[in-house]
Design a protein around this motif. Sequence first.
Motif, PDB file in Angstrom:
ATOM      1  N   LYS A  59     -17.293 -15.283  62.105  1.00 47.72           N
ATOM      2  CA  LYS A  59     -18.026 -14.091  61.663  1.00 47.72           C
ATOM      3  C   LYS A  59     -17.896 -12.973  62.697  1.00 47.72           C
ATOM      4  O   LYS A  59     -17.665 -11.816  62.355  1.00 47.72           O
ATOM      5  N   ASP A  60     -18.023 -13.321  63.972  1.00 52.41           N
ATOM      6  CA  ASP A  60     -17.875 -12.321  65.027  1.00 52.41           C
ATOM      7  C   ASP A  60     -16.438 -11.809  65.107  1.00 52.41           C
ATOM      8  O   ASP A  60     -16.211 -10.636  65.373  1.00 52.41           O
ATOM      9  N   ALA A  61     -15.485 -12.697  64.853  1.00 54.84           N
ATOM     10  CA  ALA A  61     -14.078 -12.284  64.860  1.00 54.84           C
ATOM     11  C   ALA A  61     -13.817 -11.277  63.749  1.00 54.84           C
ATOM     12  O   ALA A  61     -13.133 -10.275  63.964  1.00 54.84           O
ATOM     13  N   ARG A  62     -14.380 -11.523  62.586  1.00 50.40           N
ATOM     14  CA  ARG A  62     -14.210 -10.578  61.466  1.00 50.40           C
ATOM     15  C   ARG A  62     -14.835  -9.223  61.802  1.00 50.40           C
ATOM     16  O   ARG A  62     -14.278  -8.172  61.488  1.00 50.40           O
TER      17      ARG A  62
ATOM     18  N   LEU B 155     -12.495  -7.421  64.039  1.00 55.16           N
ATOM     19  CA  LEU B 155     -11.330  -6.959  63.276  1.00 55.16           C
ATOM     20  C   LEU B 155     -11.662  -5.685  62.506  1.00 55.16           C
ATOM     21  O   LEU B 155     -10.847  -4.769  62.430  1.00 55.16           O
ATOM     22  N   LYS B 156     -12.869  -5.621  61.949  1.00 54.77           N
ATOM     23  CA  LYS B 156     -13.287  -4.417  61.226  1.00 54.77           C
ATOM     24  C   LYS B 156     -13.375  -3.228  62.180  1.00 54.77           C
ATOM     25  O   LYS B 156     -12.969  -2.114  61.841  1.00 54.77           O
ATOM     26  N   GLU B 157     -13.911  -3.462  63.375  1.00 58.50           N
ATOM     27  CA  GLU B 157     -13.999  -2.388  64.366  1.00 58.50           C
ATOM     28  C   GLU B 157     -12.611  -1.911  64.769  1.00 58.50           C
ATOM     29  O   GLU B 157     -12.348  -0.713  64.874  1.00 58.50           O
ATOM     30  N   LEU B 158     -11.729  -2.860  64.960  1.00 64.10           N
ATOM     31  CA  LEU B 158     -10.351  -2.542  65.328  1.00 64.10           C
ATOM     32  C   LEU B 158      -9.704  -1.683  64.249  1.00 64.10           C
ATOM     33  O   LEU B 158      -9.066  -0.673  64.540  1.00 64.10           O
ATOM     34  N   ASP B 159      -9.901  -2.066  62.999  1.00 61.66           N
ATOM     35  CA  ASP B 159      -9.336  -1.315  61.885  1.00 61.66           C
ATOM     36  C   ASP B 159      -9.957   0.079  61.799  1.00 61.66           C
ATOM     37  O   ASP B 159      -9.255   1.064  61.575  1.00 61.66           O
ATOM     38  N   ALA B 160     -11.266   0.170  62.020  1.00 60.79           N
ATOM     39  CA  ALA B 160     -11.953   1.463  61.957  1.00 60.79           C
ATOM     40  C   ALA B 160     -11.439   2.419  63.030  1.00 60.79           C
ATOM     41  O   ALA B 160     -11.386   3.627  62.811  1.00 60.79           O
ATOM     42  N   ARG B 161     -11.043   1.884  64.161  1.00 57.06           N
ATOM     43  CA  ARG B 161     -10.502   2.713  65.237  1.00 57.06           C
ATOM     44  C   ARG B 161      -9.033   3.046  65.011  1.00 57.06           C
ATOM     45  O   ARG B 161      -8.432   3.774  65.778  1.00 57.06           O
TER      46      ARG B 161
END
Length: 83
Positions: free
Chosen positions: A53-56, A59-65
């Motif tokens: 869950k934390d990895a996902r 990943l969302k933060e990475l994509d948002a950036r």
Amino acid sequence: MIIFNSIMSGLCKTRQTDRAIDFLGYMVSKGWKPDEKSYEILINGIMTEGLAKDARRLLKELDARGLVRSTWAKHLARKSMKM
């Protein structure tokens, strides 16, 4: 960034991923911009500890950036969904 990533990698390898995540926050608060490798280190550490869950979330933060659309990230996202 190499030094910061090395510190995070060492923390993750010694199963101190929570400290590595805190360190990422510290980096950002001081104006440093984590790169794709920074997130790769953290996500691998988190996944190793079974915290998909934390990895996902990362990943969302990475994509948002806008930092990643690599094959690696896509594979890791699929892998985290299976956990």
